[in-house]
Design a protein around this motif. Sequence first.
Motif, PDB file in Angstrom:
ATOM      1  N   UNK A 223      30.380  65.184  65.564  1.00 46.23           N
ATOM      2  CA  UNK A 223      30.616  63.741  65.143  1.00 46.23           C
ATOM      3  C   UNK A 223      31.681  63.365  66.199  1.00 46.23           C
ATOM      4  N   UNK A 224      31.538  62.207  66.909  1.00 49.42           N
ATOM      5  CA  UNK A 224      32.262  61.672  67.858  1.00 49.42           C
ATOM      6  C   UNK A 224      32.620  60.111  67.282  1.00 49.42           C
ATOM      7  N   UNK A 225      33.791  59.584  67.584  1.00 46.83           N
ATOM      8  CA  UNK A 225      34.364  58.614  67.385  1.00 46.83           C
ATOM      9  C   UNK A 225      34.483  57.927  68.670  1.00 46.83           C
ATOM     10  N   UNK A 226      33.368  56.839  68.665  1.00 43.80           N
ATOM     11  CA  UNK A 226      33.323  56.108  69.923  1.00 43.80           C
ATOM     12  C   UNK A 226      33.707  54.817  69.693  1.00 43.80           C
ATOM     13  N   UNK A 227      34.895  54.269  70.079  1.00 43.62           N
ATOM     14  CA  UNK A 227      35.159  52.959  69.811  1.00 43.62           C
ATOM     15  C   UNK A 227      35.544  52.741  68.339  1.00 43.62           C
ATOM     16  N   UNK A 228      34.819  51.840  67.650  1.00 45.03           N
ATOM     17  CA  UNK A 228      34.793  51.353  66.392  1.00 45.03           C
ATOM     18  C   UNK A 228      33.897  52.164  65.349  1.00 45.03           C
ATOM     19  N   UNK A 229      32.842  52.996  66.253  1.00 45.41           N
ATOM     20  CA  UNK A 229      31.831  53.667  65.524  1.00 45.41           C
ATOM     21  C   UNK A 229      31.902  55.062  65.620  1.00 45.41           C
ATOM     22  N   UNK A 230      31.433  55.381  64.630  1.00 41.81           N
ATOM     23  CA  UNK A 230      31.065  57.263  64.230  1.00 41.81           C
ATOM     24  C   UNK A 230      29.672  57.386  64.616  1.00 41.81           C
ATOM     25  N   UNK A 231      29.503  58.338  65.506  1.00 39.73           N
ATOM     26  CA  UNK A 231      28.260  58.728  66.188  1.00 39.73           C
ATOM     27  C   UNK A 231      27.882  60.174  65.734  1.00 39.73           C
ATOM     28  N   UNK A 232      26.752  60.647  65.480  1.00 38.22           N
ATOM     29  CA  UNK A 232      26.298  62.160  65.301  1.00 38.22           C
ATOM     30  C   UNK A 232      25.491  62.448  66.313  1.00 38.22           C
ATOM     31  N   UNK A 237      19.375  69.648  76.286  1.00 43.36           N
ATOM     32  CA  UNK A 237      19.225  70.700  77.387  1.00 43.36           C
ATOM     33  C   UNK A 237      20.161  70.130  78.551  1.00 43.36           C
ATOM     34  N   UNK A 238      20.237  69.030  78.499  1.00 43.16           N
ATOM     35  CA  UNK A 238      20.937  68.084  79.742  1.00 43.16           C
ATOM     36  C   UNK A 238      21.769  67.187  79.486  1.00 43.16           C
ATOM     37  N   UNK A 239      21.911  66.860  78.134  1.00 45.34           N
ATOM     38  CA  UNK A 239      22.966  66.012  77.450  1.00 45.34           C
ATOM     39  C   UNK A 239      23.078  66.052  76.006  1.00 45.34           C
ATOM     40  N   UNK A 240      23.950  65.601  75.367  1.00 48.45           N
ATOM     41  CA  UNK A 240      23.880  65.545  73.748  1.00 48.45           C
ATOM     42  C   UNK A 240      23.067  64.266  73.398  1.00 48.45           C
ATOM     43  N   UNK A 241      22.258  64.577  72.425  1.00 50.94           N
ATOM     44  CA  UNK A 241      21.138  63.658  71.749  1.00 50.94           C
ATOM     45  C   UNK A 241      21.825  62.981  70.762  1.00 50.94           C
ATOM     46  N   UNK A 242      21.912  61.611  70.695  1.00 51.02           N
ATOM     47  CA  UNK A 242      22.282  60.856  69.699  1.00 51.02           C
ATOM     48  C   UNK A 242      21.159  60.778  68.178  1.00 51.02           C
ATOM     49  N   UNK A 243      21.724  61.277  67.330  1.00 48.10           N
ATOM     50  CA  UNK A 243      20.898  61.303  65.986  1.00 48.10           C
ATOM     51  C   UNK A 243      21.208  60.246  64.957  1.00 48.10           C
ATOM     52  N   UNK A 244      22.316  59.603  64.926  1.00 49.04           N
ATOM     53  CA  UNK A 244      22.556  58.672  63.971  1.00 49.04           C
ATOM     54  C   UNK A 244      24.200  58.010  64.296  1.00 49.04           C
ATOM     55  N   UNK A 245      24.134  56.821  63.909  1.00 49.94           N
ATOM     56  CA  UNK A 245      25.482  55.955  64.214  1.00 49.94           C
ATOM     57  C   UNK A 245      25.730  55.035  63.301  1.00 49.94           C
ATOM     58  N   UNK A 246      26.844  54.438  63.089  1.00 52.87           N
ATOM     59  CA  UNK A 246      27.394  53.561  62.187  1.00 52.87           C
ATOM     60  C   UNK A 246      28.659  52.733  62.659  1.00 52.87           C
ATOM     61  N   UNK A 284      24.555  57.714  58.922  1.00 53.79           N
ATOM     62  CA  UNK A 284      25.702  57.734  58.409  1.00 53.79           C
ATOM     63  C   UNK A 284      26.082  56.388  57.539  1.00 53.79           C
ATOM     64  N   UNK A 285      26.521  56.560  56.409  1.00 50.41           N
ATOM     65  CA  UNK A 285      26.758  55.303  55.457  1.00 50.41           C
ATOM     66  C   UNK A 285      28.213  55.164  54.991  1.00 50.41           C
ATOM     67  N   UNK A 286      28.796  54.107  55.302  1.00 56.09           N
ATOM     68  CA  UNK A 286      30.152  53.825  54.989  1.00 56.09           C
ATOM     69  C   UNK A 286      30.287  53.632  53.434  1.00 56.09           C
ATOM     70  N   UNK A 287      30.721  54.519  52.413  1.00 55.61           N
ATOM     71  CA  UNK A 287      30.708  54.462  50.979  1.00 55.61           C
ATOM     72  C   UNK A 287      31.974  53.895  50.402  1.00 55.61           C
TER      73      UNK A 287
END
Length: 325
Positions: A223-232, A237-246, A284-287
Amino acid sequence: LAWAPLAYDALEHAAPFASPRCAEGVVAVAGASLRIFVCDAATQGEFTQAVVPLRYTPRRLCALPPAGAAPRVLVVEADQHRYNEAERRALAAARRVARDGDMDTGDDDDEAAADDAGPVPPAPGKWASCVRVVDAASGATLELLELGESEAALSCCCVRFAGRGNEAFVAVGTARALTFHPRTFTECAVHVYRLLDARLVLLHRTPVEAPPLALAAFRGRLLVAVGASARLYDLGKRKLLRKAETRVAPALVVRVAVVGDRAFCGDALHGVSLVRYARERNALVVVAEDAAPRGVTALAALDYDTVAVADKCGGVTVLRAPADA
């Protein structure tokens, strides 16, 4: 049962302990001895401590899997307006040549390089940074990686990806040529390292759009905090693969604490948001959101529904999620 202050030998392992004679105690191992003690008002807050000298200002640290019985800690260090180690040595050599023409780069380089912490480099966004692996028992440095020119390490965590068995990886969030007023940068990335014994081996780096100020292991992913978003992210093999974001917060996510399928995300201006991972939608859902704006500086999850928050005004608040969140 022995009553003693904590200013004695460093403890190797400790766990909570309760008995009829000791309602709230601690059982610990120190060397070949087993010790049971109680912390009370008579302890006077004295603890055994050890000082580990660092090259730059420590920004974050995280626990690494122990090597045998030796615990290890990862520390990321960064200083703004500072020459890195290679530049300091080059400046020391140039000054020595200008002074007496001596091209020798022997042991006296260390003393000369230590004096090159100043003057402040005039270029904006100048940083010096490194990643260090420390033996927590002895305080010895096991590995030290100096980052590239003007690249600052801002966050770190240890993560085990679901598709890679039980192997532990180290993730480090960086920004290059970062300035704060105004907030500018040239590039940002998340570095992923393999942990081989005490060595860090770079696997790959993944560019991101904003400084990654918080990282956390989250259900076999990162889980990575990128700016105002949370990204999973998952490991590729060559980089991280984005799976979800909110989008989590209006301003900037600076802290993340994970418990189960939830993540408490602290914003620099607008308090805490509670994010849940919806497996059926892979989203990812803000609850839940903080009712009062607060500039979060630190947070820690106390249980599945509760988080403790520290803010810029010096306050500490305990927040609890609603029952239907």
